[in-house]
Scaffold this active site. Structure first.
Site, PDB file in Angstrom:
ATOM      1  N   ARG A  12      -8.712  -0.642   4.694  1.00 40.36           N
ATOM      2  CA  ARG A  12      -7.911   0.396   4.026  1.00 40.36           C
ATOM      3  C   ARG A  12      -6.565  -0.177   3.589  1.00 40.36           C
ATOM      4  O   ARG A  12      -5.969   0.263   2.615  1.00 40.36           O
ATOM      5  CB  ARG A  12      -7.670   1.575   4.969  1.00 40.36           C
ATOM      6  CG  ARG A  12      -8.874   2.449   5.224  1.00 40.36           C
ATOM      7  CD  ARG A  12      -8.480   3.697   5.940  1.00 40.36           C
ATOM      8  NE  ARG A  12      -7.337   4.312   5.292  1.00 40.36           N
ATOM      9  CZ  ARG A  12      -6.469   5.106   5.915  1.00 40.36           C
ATOM     10  NH1 ARG A  12      -6.610   5.338   7.196  1.00 40.36           N
ATOM     11  NH2 ARG A  12      -5.469   5.647   5.260  1.00 40.36           N
TER      12      ARG A  12
ATOM     13  N   CYS B  42      -5.150  12.415  12.741  1.00 42.64           N
ATOM     14  CA  CYS B  42      -6.012  11.238  12.819  1.00 42.64           C
ATOM     15  C   CYS B  42      -5.723  10.606  14.175  1.00 42.64           C
ATOM     16  O   CYS B  42      -4.993  11.149  14.997  1.00 42.64           O
ATOM     17  CB  CYS B  42      -5.719  10.266  11.685  1.00 42.64           C
ATOM     18  SG  CYS B  42      -4.039   9.669  11.701  1.00 42.64           S
TER      19      CYS B  42
ATOM     20  N   ASP C 133       4.372   1.023  12.103  1.00 44.09           N
ATOM     21  CA  ASP C 133       3.152   0.361  11.608  1.00 44.09           C
ATOM     22  C   ASP C 133       3.014  -1.059  12.148  1.00 44.09           C
ATOM     23  O   ASP C 133       1.927  -1.640  12.064  1.00 44.09           O
ATOM     24  CB  ASP C 133       3.137   0.323  10.075  1.00 44.09           C
ATOM     25  CG  ASP C 133       2.995   1.706   9.491  1.00 44.09           C
ATOM     26  OD1 ASP C 133       3.202   1.877   8.276  1.00 44.09           O
ATOM     27  OD2 ASP C 133       2.695   2.645  10.252  1.00 44.09           O
TER      28      ASP C 133
ATOM     29  N   LYS D  82       0.840  -1.206   0.000  1.00 44.17           N
ATOM     30  CA  LYS D  82       0.000   0.000   0.000  1.00 44.17           C
ATOM     31  C   LYS D  82       0.872   1.252   0.000  1.00 44.17           C
ATOM     32  O   LYS D  82       0.666   2.167  -0.797  1.00 44.17           O
ATOM     33  CB  LYS D  82      -0.883   0.012   1.253  1.00 44.17           C
ATOM     34  CG  LYS D  82      -1.555   1.352   1.558  1.00 44.17           C
ATOM     35  CD  LYS D  82      -2.453   1.310   2.765  1.00 44.17           C
ATOM     36  CE  LYS D  82      -1.804   1.685   4.034  1.00 44.17           C
ATOM     37  NZ  LYS D  82      -1.504   3.101   4.266  1.00 44.17           N
ATOM     38  N   ASN D  83       1.872   1.286   0.882  1.00 42.27           N
ATOM     39  CA  ASN D  83       2.637   2.527   1.053  1.00 42.27           C
ATOM     40  C   ASN D  83       3.661   2.759  -0.047  1.00 42.27           C
ATOM     41  O   ASN D  83       4.282   3.814  -0.099  1.00 42.27           O
ATOM     42  CB  ASN D  83       3.288   2.549   2.441  1.00 42.27           C
ATOM     43  CG  ASN D  83       2.229   2.696   3.525  1.00 42.27           C
ATOM     44  OD1 ASN D  83       1.059   2.967   3.237  1.00 42.27           O
ATOM     45  ND2 ASN D  83       2.614   2.464   4.766  1.00 42.27           N
TER      46      ASN D  83
ATOM     47  N   ARG E  76       0.018  14.685  13.070  1.00 46.66           N
ATOM     48  CA  ARG E  76       0.457  14.541  11.669  1.00 46.66           C
ATOM     49  C   ARG E  76       0.491  15.873  10.925  1.00 46.66           C
ATOM     50  O   ARG E  76      -0.209  16.081   9.951  1.00 46.66           O
ATOM     51  CB  ARG E  76      -0.407  13.517  10.965  1.00 46.66           C
ATOM     52  CG  ARG E  76      -0.413  12.199  11.733  1.00 46.66           C
ATOM     53  CD  ARG E  76      -1.082  11.087  11.038  1.00 46.66           C
ATOM     54  NE  ARG E  76      -0.230  10.536   9.971  1.00 46.66           N
ATOM     55  CZ  ARG E  76      -0.580   9.468   9.251  1.00 46.66           C
ATOM     56  NH1 ARG E  76      -1.714   8.888   9.482  1.00 46.66           N
ATOM     57  NH2 ARG E  76       0.211   9.022   8.299  1.00 46.66           N
TER      58      ARG E  76
HETATM   59  C1  EPZ Z   1       3.969   7.189   6.143  1.00 42.78           C
HETATM   60  O1  EPZ Z   1       3.177   8.192   6.768  1.00 42.78           O
HETATM   61  C2  EPZ Z   1       3.091   5.947   6.068  1.00 42.78           C
HETATM   62  N1  EPZ Z   1       1.932   6.213   5.238  1.00 42.78           N
HETATM   63  C3  EPZ Z   1       2.644   5.552   7.473  1.00 42.78           C
HETATM   64  O2  EPZ Z   1       1.876   4.342   7.357  1.00 42.78           O
HETATM   65  C4  EPZ Z   1       3.887   5.263   8.308  1.00 42.78           C
HETATM   66  O3  EPZ Z   1       3.488   4.967   9.640  1.00 42.78           O
HETATM   67  C5  EPZ Z   1       4.809   6.501   8.317  1.00 42.78           C
HETATM   68  O4  EPZ Z   1       5.125   6.884   6.953  1.00 42.78           O
HETATM   69  C6  EPZ Z   1       6.107   6.235   9.054  1.00 42.78           C
HETATM   70  O5  EPZ Z   1       6.781   5.169   8.456  1.00 42.78           O
HETATM   71  C7  EPZ Z   1       2.049   6.097   3.889  1.00 42.78           C
HETATM   72  O6  EPZ Z   1       3.113   5.833   3.365  1.00 42.78           O
HETATM   73  C8  EPZ Z   1       0.803   6.294   3.090  1.00 42.78           C
HETATM   74  P1  EPZ Z   1       6.002  10.632   8.231  1.00 42.78           P
HETATM   75  P2  EPZ Z   1       3.695   9.743   6.809  1.00 42.78           P
HETATM   76  O7  EPZ Z   1       5.857  11.855   7.427  1.00 42.78           O
HETATM   77  O8  EPZ Z   1       4.354  10.056   5.509  1.00 42.78           O
HETATM   78  C9  EPZ Z   1       6.084  13.898  11.644  1.00 42.78           C
HETATM   79  C10 EPZ Z   1       0.003   2.962   7.646  1.00 42.78           C
HETATM   80  O9  EPZ Z   1      -0.482   2.443   8.662  1.00 42.78           O
HETATM   81  N2  EPZ Z   1       5.923  14.875  10.560  1.00 42.78           N
HETATM   82  O10 EPZ Z   1       7.264   9.828   8.128  1.00 42.78           O
HETATM   83  O11 EPZ Z   1       2.595  10.582   7.270  1.00 42.78           O
HETATM   84  C11 EPZ Z   1       4.792  13.127  11.903  1.00 42.78           C
HETATM   85  O12 EPZ Z   1       3.944  13.857  12.759  1.00 42.78           O
HETATM   86  C12 EPZ Z   1       0.477   4.405   7.682  1.00 42.78           C
HETATM   87  O13 EPZ Z   1       0.172   2.360   6.553  1.00 42.78           O
HETATM   88  C13 EPZ Z   1       6.042  16.230  10.855  1.00 42.78           C
HETATM   89  O14 EPZ Z   1       6.277  16.607  11.992  1.00 42.78           O
HETATM   90  O15 EPZ Z   1       4.805   9.617   7.949  1.00 42.78           O
HETATM   91  C14 EPZ Z   1       5.271  11.865  12.543  1.00 42.78           C
HETATM   92  O16 EPZ Z   1       5.511  12.104  13.916  1.00 42.78           O
HETATM   93  C15 EPZ Z   1       0.198   5.072   9.014  1.00 42.78           C
HETATM   94  N3  EPZ Z   1       5.875  17.133   9.863  1.00 42.78           N
HETATM   95  C16 EPZ Z   1       6.616  11.614  11.850  1.00 42.78           C
HETATM   96  O17 EPZ Z   1       6.999  12.874  11.252  1.00 42.78           O
HETATM   97  C17 EPZ Z   1       5.602  16.756   8.573  1.00 42.78           C
HETATM   98  O18 EPZ Z   1       5.489  17.636   7.694  1.00 42.78           O
HETATM   99  C18 EPZ Z   1       6.545  10.541  10.787  1.00 42.78           C
HETATM  100  O19 EPZ Z   1       5.714  11.017   9.765  1.00 42.78           O
HETATM  101  C19 EPZ Z   1       5.480  15.377   8.294  1.00 42.78           C
HETATM  102  C20 EPZ Z   1       5.653  14.452   9.295  1.00 42.78           C
END
Ligand code: EPZ
Length: 424
Positions: A400, A116, A308, A22-23, A121
């Site tokens: 999902r 969420c 995850d 998915k990701n 996020r």
């Molecule tokens: C991706 O989410 C994945 N989703 C998530 O999987 C996964 O848990 C996550 O990466 C971490 O590996 C998809 O790929 C669709 P991040 P993403 O940006 O991109 C902070 C699932 O269950 N952050 O690496 O949203 C954020 O708050 C999903 O399949 C900021 O502060 O993850 C978090 O604490 C859930 N500012 C951390 O970084 C930003 O602008 C990680 O977020 C962006 C992120």
């Protein structure tokens, strides 16, 4: 609305093929917008998030044809640049479509994805990278518009303070068609990032540094038709490995590279599972003949333990023996599932980003409800390790990201099925 019904304590035996990731596929579908032509993705999972991304692309003007696990995306005629709010709210990862629209059309807009259950996020890092690439950002209330600045979208030297997966994808998609070279320092190293870059290089992009924290993207004028096979979903495979460790048994997973699950598999071995991996053949065998031992887990950016899999492993450890500790360092809200697990007899104490678990084997079946995607999968793992019947509501969350968790686990001998709320 369907629920999942499980009668636990049946060992899992047999083999299953793991669905596409998915990701990995979601940002690839967004990347298809960058090419005025056709791209074909293979091994695409049949899940709600893929349907949502396909709806977004069709709304923007793409023609999408789905044949089995193949998805053909014809992006020759894009005639919109605004993503409707309900799509962004349904799937926050649609925010990376902005970077692709900026690269292709010079502008894109959508509402803020908002938080969420698993965390606030924010998207500050997404906005930062787009600005550094020359985009003008208009923020009005809950709406975001990104537009090519007066000097166009040009290469930049970007430094990410945190290796955000989404912000890394955003920067890649916005810079593929930019002038000059973009270098992203502190890039995320998740396997899905390397897959996105491989897919884009397959389309004629020039990206190197995959697997490292320094990605270099040489802007190109255009891309060309391409087809690409999506790798197996490492989080689905990790979930099923945790299920086998929790229920006991001996399973073989096909279509998954063990190299992307190195840390979770090593931890499974530490709690008593026997593992055999064949990287080239894409097969992982997990067998478990004892009650899982205790373990300490700390989540973090790849290659650390993936956030995850934190909830499915929490369910596994809750149904084992001994005292385990989990530290969640990525998403602050990822312990919500602990309450549902406690209603199944789990002994879990949560304080801030730490959880302490005292294993109880077996757990006790109960009526529970999923509140997020991976939390729902964790309740399935717990149900397999519980005496009696477990009923799981809120399965739309699970759908999902998992094609058919009942189909897959029933094929391994689990007593699990979908039931209507009225029990039929
Ligand atoms: C991706 O989410 C994945 N989703 C998530 O999987 C996964 O848990 C996550 O990466 C971490 O590996 C998809 O790929 C669709 P991040 P993403 O940006 O991109 C902070 C699932 O269950 N952050 O690496 O949203 C954020 O708050 C999903 O399949 C900021 O502060 O993850 C978090 O604490 C859930 N500012 C951390 O970084 C930003 O602008 C990680 O977020 C962006 C992120």
């Amino acid at each position: 609305m369907s629920e999942i019904q499980i009668f636990g304590l049946s060992p899992l035996k047999g083999e299953i093929s793991i669905q596409g990731s998915k990701n990995a596929v979601l940002p690839m579908m967004a990347a298809a917008l960058l090419h005025k032509g056709v791209t074909v993705l293979m091994n695409v999972p049949v899940i709600r998030d893929v349907s949502c991304m396909a709806d977004i692309l069709e709304y923007l003007g793409c023609c999408i044809r789905r044949q089995g696990d193949c998805l053909a995306i014809d992006a020759r005629n894009i005639d919109r640049t605004g993503i409707p709010d309900h799509f962004v709210r349904a799937m926050r990862s649609s925010i990376v479509v902005l970077g692709a629209l900026l690269g292709r059309m010079g502008e894109g807009s959508g509402c803020y994805p908002g938080g969420c259950l698993i965390g606030a996020r924010p998207i500050d890092l997404h906005i930062k990278v787009l600005k550094e690439l020359g985009a003008e950002i208009l923020e009005e209330e809950n709406h975001l518009t990104v537009r090519r600045g007066p000097e166009g979208i040009r290469g930049a030297e970007i430094h990410l303070a945190y290796p955000s997966v989404g912000a890394t994808e955003q920067a890649i998609l916005a810079s593929v068609l930019a002038r000059d070279v973009t270098v992203i320092h502190g890039a995320a190293k998740e396997p899905e990032i390397a897959e996105l870059c491989d897919f884009l290089n397959n389309m004629g992009a020039i990206i190197c540094g995959m697997g490292t924290e320094h990605l270099m993207i040489q802007g190109v004028r255009c891309l060309h038709d391409a087809s690409f096979r999506v790798d197996g979903d490492r989080i689905v495979a990790g979930t099923y490995a945790a299920a086998a460790a929790a229920a006991g048994g001996d399973i073989l997973m096909k279509g998954i590279k063990s190299s992307c699950l190195r840390v979770p598999l090593a931890l499974l071995a530490r709690i008593g599972a026997k593992l055999r991996t064949e990287e080239k053949a894409g097969r992982i065998r997990v067998s478990m003949e004892e009650i899982p031992r205790a373990l300490d887990i700390r989540t973090g950016p790849y290659p650390e333990f993936p956030t995850d899999l934190q909830s499915p492993f929490m369910a596994l450890l809750a149904s084992g023996r001994g005292v385990s500790h989990i530290e969640e360092r990525v998403f602050e809200g990822r312990f919500a599932t602990a309450e549902a697990l406690k209603s199944m007899g789990a002994r879990i104490r949560v304080r801030d980003r730490e959880a302490v678990l005292e294993g109880v084997h077996p757990l006790t079946g109960a009526r529970v409800a999923a509140s997020d995607l991976r939390g729902g999968a964790a309740l399935v793992v717990a149900g397999l390790a519980a005496r009696g019947e477990t009923r799981i509501a809120g399965c739309l969350h699970i759908e999902r990201g998992y094609e058919d968790i009942c189909r897959d686990l029933a094929a391994l001998g689990a007593r699990i099925r979908w039931v209507k709320e009225d029990g039929t």
